[in-house]
Design a protein around this motif. Structure first.
Motif, PDB file in Angstrom:
ATOM      1  N   GLU A 208     -14.305  56.234 -37.875  1.00 32.52           N
ATOM      2  CA  GLU A 208     -14.359  57.196 -36.773  1.00 32.52           C
ATOM      3  C   GLU A 208     -13.002  57.217 -36.085  1.00 32.52           C
ATOM      4  O   GLU A 208     -12.561  56.202 -35.534  1.00 32.52           O
ATOM      5  N   LEU A 209     -12.375  58.365 -36.108  1.00 33.18           N
ATOM      6  CA  LEU A 209     -11.053  58.574 -35.495  1.00 33.18           C
ATOM      7  C   LEU A 209     -11.223  58.764 -33.987  1.00 33.18           C
ATOM      8  O   LEU A 209     -11.807  59.762 -33.547  1.00 33.18           O
ATOM      9  N   GLU A 210     -10.726  57.806 -33.216  1.00 36.24           N
ATOM     10  CA  GLU A 210     -10.857  57.895 -31.761  1.00 36.24           C
ATOM     11  C   GLU A 210      -9.558  57.468 -31.084  1.00 36.24           C
ATOM     12  O   GLU A 210      -8.713  56.811 -31.677  1.00 36.24           O
ATOM     13  N   MET A 211      -9.435  57.850 -29.824  1.00 34.09           N
ATOM     14  CA  MET A 211      -8.454  57.239 -28.942  1.00 34.09           C
ATOM     15  C   MET A 211      -9.164  56.156 -28.133  1.00 34.09           C
ATOM     16  O   MET A 211     -10.345  56.290 -27.804  1.00 34.09           O
ATOM     17  N   GLY A 212      -8.417  55.096 -27.808  1.00 35.46           N
ATOM     18  CA  GLY A 212      -8.942  54.062 -26.916  1.00 35.46           C
ATOM     19  C   GLY A 212      -8.132  54.028 -25.638  1.00 35.46           C
ATOM     20  O   GLY A 212      -6.958  54.425 -25.620  1.00 35.46           O
ATOM     21  N   MET A 213      -8.739  53.583 -24.557  1.00 36.03           N
ATOM     22  CA  MET A 213      -8.039  53.478 -23.269  1.00 36.03           C
ATOM     23  C   MET A 213      -8.412  52.146 -22.615  1.00 36.03           C
ATOM     24  O   MET A 213      -9.594  51.783 -22.585  1.00 36.03           O
ATOM     25  N   PHE A 214      -7.411  51.435 -22.126  1.00 34.96           N
ATOM     26  CA  PHE A 214      -7.664  50.176 -21.428  1.00 34.96           C
ATOM     27  C   PHE A 214      -7.589  50.367 -19.912  1.00 34.96           C
ATOM     28  O   PHE A 214      -6.686  51.033 -19.403  1.00 34.96           O
ATOM     29  N   ILE A 215      -8.513  49.739 -19.229  1.00 35.19           N
ATOM     30  CA  ILE A 215      -8.608  49.755 -17.764  1.00 35.19           C
ATOM     31  C   ILE A 215      -7.704  48.654 -17.185  1.00 35.19           C
ATOM     32  O   ILE A 215      -7.599  47.571 -17.740  1.00 35.19           O
ATOM     33  N   CYS A 216      -7.073  48.958 -16.043  1.00 34.75           N
ATOM     34  CA  CYS A 216      -6.206  47.960 -15.408  1.00 34.75           C
ATOM     35  C   CYS A 216      -6.623  47.602 -13.991  1.00 34.75           C
ATOM     36  O   CYS A 216      -5.999  46.738 -13.363  1.00 34.75           O
ATOM     37  N   ARG A 217      -7.660  48.237 -13.481  1.00 32.84           N
ATOM     38  CA  ARG A 217      -7.992  48.022 -12.075  1.00 32.84           C
ATOM     39  C   ARG A 217      -9.495  47.843 -11.914  1.00 32.84           C
ATOM     40  O   ARG A 217     -10.283  48.469 -12.612  1.00 32.84           O
ATOM     41  N   GLU A 218      -9.848  47.020 -10.951  1.00 33.69           N
ATOM     42  CA  GLU A 218     -11.244  46.697 -10.697  1.00 33.69           C
ATOM     43  C   GLU A 218     -11.777  47.563  -9.562  1.00 33.69           C
ATOM     44  O   GLU A 218     -11.080  47.785  -8.584  1.00 33.69           O
ATOM     45  N   ASN A 219     -13.006  48.072  -9.696  1.00 29.96           N
ATOM     46  CA  ASN A 219     -13.699  48.622  -8.530  1.00 29.96           C
ATOM     47  C   ASN A 219     -14.852  47.701  -8.205  1.00 29.96           C
ATOM     48  O   ASN A 219     -15.366  46.987  -9.076  1.00 29.96           O
ATOM     49  N   LYS A 220     -15.243  47.685  -6.949  1.00 30.60           N
ATOM     50  CA  LYS A 220     -16.317  46.801  -6.516  1.00 30.60           C
ATOM     51  C   LYS A 220     -17.644  47.325  -7.061  1.00 30.60           C
ATOM     52  O   LYS A 220     -17.877  48.539  -7.071  1.00 30.60           O
ATOM     53  N   MET A 221     -18.513  46.425  -7.506  1.00 28.95           N
ATOM     54  CA  MET A 221     -19.842  46.841  -7.950  1.00 28.95           C
ATOM     55  C   MET A 221     -20.520  47.597  -6.817  1.00 28.95           C
ATOM     56  O   MET A 221     -20.478  47.165  -5.670  1.00 28.95           O
TER      57      MET A 221
END
Lengths: 428, 428
Positions: A208-221
């Motif tokens: 499956e050809l996809e782009m991936g993205m990494f998160i760098c910041r936290e939000n509060k639950m």
């Protein structure tokens, strides 16, 4: 232009500066690096050799360049990434104002600049949670037609929300890791009653050809991320191949979604291209006439990152066929919209979380992002260079996905994500 | 019997010795502990004070008792857990052969034995991946009847494989953490065409009564775990409440499964009861006449862990109603079967991975594991002590799940998992 010789066709131009994690034969401990032309700049060595002497702000945080993953670097936030990328571009520029830091510092240059052919890449981030979206509308439609017919190809929710499910984080691997053909439960005859599966090796192994993205910041639950602030949570992008066993998937998928069919492995490219490096690659995605709920309405309509994408299938005897050419602009939702939806019910994101876009297909038959679509469910074989045919992947097949934005001389590319299918092992 | 005074009704008898992570007002850094009666034994302090002097094998590894989670301890394997639990039982026993280590060591006793009322519990493990199974057959059937009618209540695969999906690891929280009522997309009128959702706060907020299990051993990617070796991968168990917004879930769930409806939070009890402590609680699960494929066939048919379970709903004004009593023997699959299936396609498990059993319901209406089942989809209100009624959870409601095995004086219990519903916040 850099004082280093960088080929105009290199994905890793001075306009890029992607981050990864490498080790070498001389030092097998994984540490952060950037890619520039045919070289990796070892950031641990660069930092230890005083390379960041020109920036007090960066120097305060150089410990992150000794970590075994990019998570700590990512967690320092977009403005820090911007500062480090800008600094490294200035150091590597032909007209650098600080030639003494690297260009004219032979000792540090020899220690820190390693030919990429000599480094081993590791997974760039410790993946927290991996979420796979389904934002490739053309893919969703094509697959929907195969399983439910034209009239019900897209589910009623599809145009209203970025459909997604949780993937398996532990089996995300870096480019070059072999993928073992899996065992699993398969219903050989879908029409027979009662329905009795067999235990067998998957015959319908797909990419499956996809782009991936990494998160760098936290939000509060409990605190959703507003869509127009969501870009601040984007660390960077990778190419992603979400290997899928279609025969396992078909039997197991009701009512809770795919599971063993996807757990066998997900490959990502080794170098994370920072969000800033792809600002100029943004534009409109697939049009959506559906009125969106407020939390998905973006100020900008040009928020989908467009990457040129190609897929090669290389047989065991070395014959190479480019089986697809497409672009990641063929997505219905932008990354900020995916972040806004992911967090709307209060889900907390963390640095290191990985999002997949879902399979990306263009509009015609040369631009499909998986073999299931290309062969219409295995009915029409793909004809390969050298005369072989494929309805799904065979043992020994290698899949290579390449991706890039920009023009020759200033390419912002990902290199590739590559994986080879190994034959199934005997079971126990 | 212990030289410590332990109430015969305590869940934390000498027969138990569960592990958790605690901090205190005097030292806010999280560290491992065990629960015994009304006390927590701080293992970092115990180890530093020479408490493990009686075992050279354990002393070698005492660094794991200074870690902020149990992951490192878990990764040392079943035989090490057995050794530590046995050692601590011997130290705490009335007839201990080493009274000098703790019983007669006033200084260490005062430093290491902290009243549990004075400790704060933290998440015991850093959760790698969280997988939620669907092994509560009675629940699956009851919910299937609600949505698809009696004839198609269970999907064709249900009796052949342990159905599961990936949950969200980041929002797994320890007992006592409040749960915020979520926002999300809801289709208010399922019959209207076209189907247009609204953005609203969930009205159908539910609990799910589950058992959780933590993994302690890694398998190599590509190498399935044989079912009769799978018990060696089980670290221990917790109670689990998989909070679910049914209105969000219904709209989003096709075709890839639940997502935002479950991401809002999953609560687990604070103390991990080790696998060894529940060996005597194993017995048969729900019978399954379906011939199983070889990788799911266990040598023992008595492999399902049976825990007595109770659910209390406490309203904002303090009225408490026990709304369900059941037992975790009402599962179609054992934990080893879930491990075998999870890894059959090659998925690698890691210490710290969390499995949920799926909602556990008994056979009659007093033993249902979620409100959706109890109220038949909100149609028949639950009558509570004090005169209130519920079709789903209201703001201020507290849900408490208790669980235990064994007899008075030697209870092997979990304490409880508790969470209170907070009102939704205004959106942005």
């Amino acid at each position: 232009m850099s004082w280093l010789s960088v080929s105009p066709t290199s994905h890793f131009s001075l306009a890029n500066i992607p981050f990864g994690v490498v080790s070498t034969a001389a030092d097998t401990s994984p540490r952060p690096a950037i890619a520039i032309g045919d070289y990796a700049l070892d950031l641990r060595v660069f930092a230890a050799g005083g390379g960041f002497a020109g920036s007090a702000d960066i120097k305060k945080h150089v410990a992150v360049f000794s970590a075994p993953t990019l998570n700590e670097f990512a967690a320092l936030g977009r403005s820090f990434h911007r500062a480090v990328r800008g600094y490294l571009r200035a150091v590597l520029a032909a007209d650098t104002k600080h030639p003494e830091l690297l260009r004219d510092n032979e000792q540090l240059r020899k220690a820190a600049l390693v030919p990429r052919a000599e480094v081993q890449n590791h997974l760039p981030m410790a993946v927290g949670d991996y979420t796979d979206f389904y934002a490739g509308k053309n893919h969703a439609y094509n697959v929907g037609v195969l399983f439910r017919g034209r009239d019900n190809a897209l589910q009623p929710n599809y145009l209203h929300l970025p459909v997604a499910y949780h993937g398996r984080a532990s089996s995300v691997v870096v480019s070059g890791t072999p993928i073992r053909r899996p065992w699993g439960q398969i219903l050989k005859d879908a029409k027979a009653e009662p329905k009795v599966p067999v235990l067998a090796t998957a015959e319908k192994l797909d990419l499956e050809l996809e782009m991936g993205m990494f998160i760098c910041r936290e939000n509060k639950m409990g605190s959703p991320v507003p869509v127009d602030e969501a870009d601040d949570y984007v660390f960077g992008y990778v190419l992603l191949n979400d290997w899928s066993a279609r025969d396992l998937q078909l039997w197991e998928t009701v009512p809770l979604g795919p599971f063993t069919a996807k757990n066998l492995g997900t490959s990502i490219s080794a170098w994370v291209v920072l969000a800033d490096a792809l600002k100029d690659a943004k534009g409109p995605g697939i049009p959506n006439d559906t009125p969106l709920l407020p939390y998905l309405q973006e100020k900008s309509k040009d928020n989908v990152v467009g990457i040129e994408l190609e897929v090669d299938l290389i047989t065991a005897n070395g014959d190479k066929t480019t089986i697809s050419k497409t672009n990641s602009k063929h997505l219905l939702w932008s990354w900020p919209q995916m972040i806004a939806h992911h967090s709307i019910s209060g889900c907390n994101l963390r640095p290191g979380d990985l999002f997949g876009s879902g399979t990306i297909s263009g509009e015609d038959s040369t631009s499909r992002g998986c073999i299931l679509e290309q062969t219409q469910g295995g009915k029409i074989a793909l004809k390969l260079q050298g005369g072989e045919e494929r309805t799904f992947l065979q043992d020994g097949d290698t899949v290579v996905i390449r991706g890039w934005a920009g023009k020759e001389g200033a390419l912002v590319g990902f290199g590739e994500v590559e994986g080879t299918i190994q034959p199934a092992l005997p079971l126990f």
